[in-house]
Design a protein around this motif. Structure first.
Motif, PDB file in Angstrom:
ATOM      1  N   SER A   1       0.855  -1.067   0.100  1.00 24.71           N
ATOM      2  CA  SER A   1      -0.020  -0.060  -0.113  1.00 24.71           C
ATOM      3  C   SER A   1       0.760   1.264  -0.188  1.00 24.71           C
ATOM      4  O   SER A   1       1.982   1.434   0.494  1.00 24.71           O
ATOM      5  N   ARG A   2       0.487   2.276  -0.686  1.00 27.48           N
ATOM      6  CA  ARG A   2       1.258   3.459  -0.721  1.00 27.48           C
ATOM      7  C   ARG A   2       0.212   4.534  -0.319  1.00 27.48           C
ATOM      8  O   ARG A   2      -0.831   4.676  -0.823  1.00 27.48           O
ATOM      9  N   THR A   3       0.954   5.684   0.185  1.00 25.20           N
ATOM     10  CA  THR A   3       0.128   6.776   0.601  1.00 25.20           C
ATOM     11  C   THR A   3      -0.094   7.795  -0.591  1.00 25.20           C
ATOM     12  O   THR A   3      -1.103   8.575  -0.595  1.00 25.20           O
TER      13      THR A   3
ATOM     14  N   ALA B   1      -1.533   4.416   5.569  1.00 29.84           N
ATOM     15  CA  ALA B   1      -1.618   3.611   4.581  1.00 29.84           C
ATOM     16  C   ALA B   1      -2.755   2.799   4.574  1.00 29.84           C
ATOM     17  O   ALA B   1      -3.305   2.322   3.384  1.00 29.84           O
TER      18      ALA B   1
ATOM     19  N   GLY C   1      -4.348   6.914   0.214  1.00 28.41           N
ATOM     20  CA  GLY C   1      -3.331   6.189  -0.758  1.00 28.41           C
ATOM     21  C   GLY C   1      -4.253   5.288  -1.214  1.00 28.41           C
ATOM     22  O   GLY C   1      -5.529   5.185  -1.603  1.00 28.41           O
TER      23      GLY C   1
ATOM     24  N   GLN D   1      -4.024   0.578  -2.541  1.00 30.50           N
ATOM     25  CA  GLN D   1      -3.447  -0.717  -2.168  1.00 30.50           C
ATOM     26  C   GLN D   1      -3.397  -1.499  -3.524  1.00 30.50           C
ATOM     27  O   GLN D   1      -4.376  -1.613  -4.442  1.00 30.50           O
ATOM     28  N   TYR D   2      -2.373  -1.995  -3.746  1.00 25.02           N
ATOM     29  CA  TYR D   2      -1.952  -3.046  -4.867  1.00 25.02           C
ATOM     30  C   TYR D   2      -2.715  -4.247  -4.757  1.00 25.02           C
ATOM     31  O   TYR D   2      -3.025  -4.956  -3.807  1.00 25.02           O
TER      32      TYR D   2
ATOM     33  N   TYR E   1      -4.996  -0.817  -8.673  1.00 25.35           N
ATOM     34  CA  TYR E   1      -4.703  -0.470  -7.293  1.00 25.35           C
ATOM     35  C   TYR E   1      -6.116   0.009  -6.656  1.00 25.35           C
ATOM     36  O   TYR E   1      -7.003   0.482  -7.699  1.00 25.35           O
TER      37      TYR E   1
END
Length: 499
Positions: A138-140, A185, A189, A191-192, A213
Motif C-alpha cells: 500500500s502506498r500513501t 496507509a 493512498g 493498495q495494490y 490498485y
C-alpha cells in the motif's frame, strides 16, 4: 439438485454433469452441497450457487455461476489476500465465454469430450487448503486522485438508495490525531491488487495491460489500472493520463441475476479522446446486439481478450436506462480492431486494419452461404466482405492441436492453444487474410506463411487432397522465418492414422 422450481430446472440440466465430475462420490469422500443464494427470479439469465465443504461448514468455499442461455458453468474459488476474500475463476465449461484466459487441455484422451464440456478449461480444487500468507503493498501516494461520484454525498448515480450492507464498507469517524505511516496507509493512498484477485471478473486483456490498485479512502469502491510498458512496469511517472478506472456500484437489481448486488463501470482514459466505457459481452441479454456480437466473435477470439467499448457514460443521468451503442471492439492479443459504423440503415462492424471489410450480419445471402463453406478447415476464422460482395477470410494464427482419442482414432476434433506464449511470440503475423476466389470455390494464399497455416489446418481436418494441393504454394529456396518454421515443425504432430 433437490427442491428446484420448474423455472429453475435449467440449473440441474447445466450444473449436474459438472457436479458429478468434480464434487460427488467417488471423486470426493463426501458429496459437496450447493445451495441457491436466494429464490431465482423469473427471467434471471444467471444464477449463483454457493458450495460448502464438509470441512469448512459455515463458510462459502465455492461460488458457481450458471448461465441459462449460454449453457455455461463458471466455478470460482475463494482466495485470501491481505485478510480479504476474493473470487478467482478456477473452471469453466466453455473457455470461449470466460473473462479469465483458462486454457483447455491438449493431452491424449480415452473418449471424446462430453457435449456440455467440449471447451472446458481449468480444474476446481476439490479439497480446501489453508490460505497462504500474503503481503499487502500500500502506498500513501495516489497516482490518480479519484473524483467523487456524481450522486448524492459523492456516491455513484446508480447506487441503490436503500441501506443494505452486503460487502459495503461503513464510514468511520475521522480521527484528527497524528497517524502513523501504517495507519495512513490503511486510510489514505491506494493498495495494490494482484491480478489473481481479479481473474474472471475483469477481462484478462486488461489485467495484462494494466496494474490495478484500490483506493484506501472510504468507501473503497474505486480501482485504478495504470498502463504497463513492455517490461511490465507502469508507464507514467507523474499523474497518469492513460489509465482505467473501475467504480463499484450498489444496485437494487443486477440485470443478469435479477437480484440485489454489485456491478461495476469500467472507463478507459486515453489522452486525446473522450473516455470509453467497457461493455459486458458475457452477461449481455439474449437477443440484444451485444449478445449477437459475443456469439459471432467468440469463434475468432475468447471473451477474455475481446474489449467492446462505448462513449456513453452509463452513470450519466441522460444515459440511465438507455441501450448502449457499440463503437469500438478491440482484440489486443490478435492486434485486430473493429469500428461500428451505421451504413444504409444498419450497423456494421468494419475492420480498422482492413478498412473496406466488414463483418456481415442479418440473413445470409446465397453467395455468403456458399463462401461460408470454405471456413470448414478454419473453425476459428471470420468471413468478412466488401460492399461489392467480395469475400475474405480472417483467421487468427494460433497453435492448434488434434488430441489423440483412443476410442476415436480418426477424430478431427481440434483444440486451440490461444495462450501458447512461444507460438505467439514467434508468430510474425497474428492473423492471416485469405481472399476468396471469385468462383467461391477455394481460398487464395497470398503469402507462404498463410499457405503453410492453411495446409496445416487442412491436414489436421484429414482433408488430405486439399492439403496436398497446397504443397507447391510452400515451395521456397529461402530460409523459413520463425513464424513459418514453427508452423512447418508443428506438422510433426501427425499421428499414426494419418500415415
Amino acid at each position: 439438485m433437490e427442491d428446484l422450481d420448474a423455472s429453475e430446472g435449467f440449473i440441474a440440466d447445466v450444473f449436474e454433469p459438472v457436479r458429478r465430475q468434480f464434487f460427488a462420490q467417488p471423486v470426493v469422500p463426501q458429496d459437496i452441497l450447493f445451495f441457491l443464494r436466494e429464490d431465482t427470479p423469473e427471467g434471471a439469465a444467471v444464477v449463483v450457487l454457493t458450495g460448502v465443504h464438509p470441512k469448512m461448514r459455515g463458510r462459502i468455499w465455492k461460488e458457481v455461476m450458471v448461465f441459462r442461455e449460454l449453457r455455461v458453468v463458471h466455478i470460482y474459488g475463494i482466495i485470501n489476500y491481505g485478510g480479504q476474500c476474493y473470487r478467482k475463476l478456477e473452471y469453466t465449461t466453455n473457455c470461449k465465454y470466460a473473462l479469465s484466459g483458462l486454457s483447455p487441455t491438449v493431452s491424449e484422451r480415452q473418449t471424446p469430450w462430453p457435449e456440455w464440456g467440449r471447451h472446458q478449461a481449468g480444474k476446481p480444487e476439490i479439497e480446501p487448503k489453508a490460505f497462504p500468507s500474503s503481503v499487502i503493498l500500500s502506498r500513501t501516494l495516489v497516482r490518480r486522485e479519484p473524483k467523487p461520484g456524481a450522486g448524492e454525498d459523492g456516491r455513484e448515480p446508480l447506487d441503490d438508495p436503500d441501506q443494505w450492507s452486503d460487502g459495503d464498507v461503513s464510514e468511520e469517524e475521522d480521527d484528527e490525531s497524528e497517524r502513523t505511516v501504517w495507519e495512513r496507509a490503511q486510510r489514505e493512498g491506494e493498495q495494490y491488487l494482484p491480478a489473481n484477485t481479479l481473474e474472471g471478473l475483469l477481462p484478462e486483456a486488461l489485467l495484462k495491460s494494466y496494474r490495478f490498485y484500490q483506493t484506501n479512502t472510504w468507501p473503497n469502491r474505486i480501482l485504478h489500472g495504470y498502463r504497463l510498458n513492455q517490461n511490465g512496469e507502469e508507464e507514467d511517472t507523474g499523474v497518469p493520463q492513460h489509465f482505467v478506472e473501475v467504480r463499484l456500484v450498489k444496485c437494487s437489481t443486477v440485470l443478469p441475476t435479477q437480484t440485489r448486488g454489485w456491478q461495476a463501470t469500467v472507463a478507459q482514459h486515453i489522452p486525446g479522446r473522450a473516455p470509453y466505457y467497457l461493455l459486458n459481452l458475457l452477461y449481455s441479454a439474449e437477443g440484444c446486439p451485444l449478445h449477437s456480437l459475443a456469439r459471432a466473435l467468440t469463434r475468432f477470439e475468447d471473451l477474455s481478450h475481446i474489449l467492446a467499448w462505448t462513449s456513453l457514460d452509463p452513470q450519466a443521468p441522460e444515459n440511465i436506462g438507455r441501450a448502449p451503442s457499440i463503437e469500438l471492439v478491440e482484440m489486443p492479443r490478435l492486434a485486430v480492431n473493429f469500428r461500428c459504423v451505421k451504413q444504409g440503415g444498419e450497423l456494421r462492424l468494419y475492420c480498422i486494419d482492413h478498412g473496406d471489410l466488414f463483418l456481415p450480419n442479418g440473413p445470409p445471402s446465397a453467395l455468403r452461404s456458399e463462401a461460408s463453406r470454405l471456413l470448414a478447415p478454419l473453425p476459428h476464422a471470420l468471413l468478412l466482405q466488401t460492399e461489392n460482395a467480395e469475400f475474405r477470410v480472417l483467421c487468427p494464427n494460433v497453435k492448434v492441436y488434434r488430441p489423440p482419442i483412443a476410442t476415436d482414432p480418426f477424430s478431427t476434433e481440434l483444440v486451440l492453444a490461444r495462450a501458447d506464449k512461444d507460438w505467439n511470440k514467434a508468430a510474425r503475423n497474428k492473423t492471416f487474410l485469405y481472399p476468396v476466389h471469385p468462383t467461391i470455390s477455394f481460398l487464395q494464399t497470398p503469402t507462404q506463411n498463410s499457405a503453410l497455416y492453411l495446409l496445416l489446418m487442412q491436414w489436421l481436418h484429414r482433408r488430405y487432397g486439399e492439403a496436398s494441393a497446397l504443397v507447391n504454394s510452400i515451395a521456397t529456396d529461402d530460409r523459413l522465418d520463425s513464424g513459418e518454421r514453427q508452423i512447418f515443425e508443428h506438422l510433426s504432430i501427425i499421428t499414426e492414422p494419418d500415415r
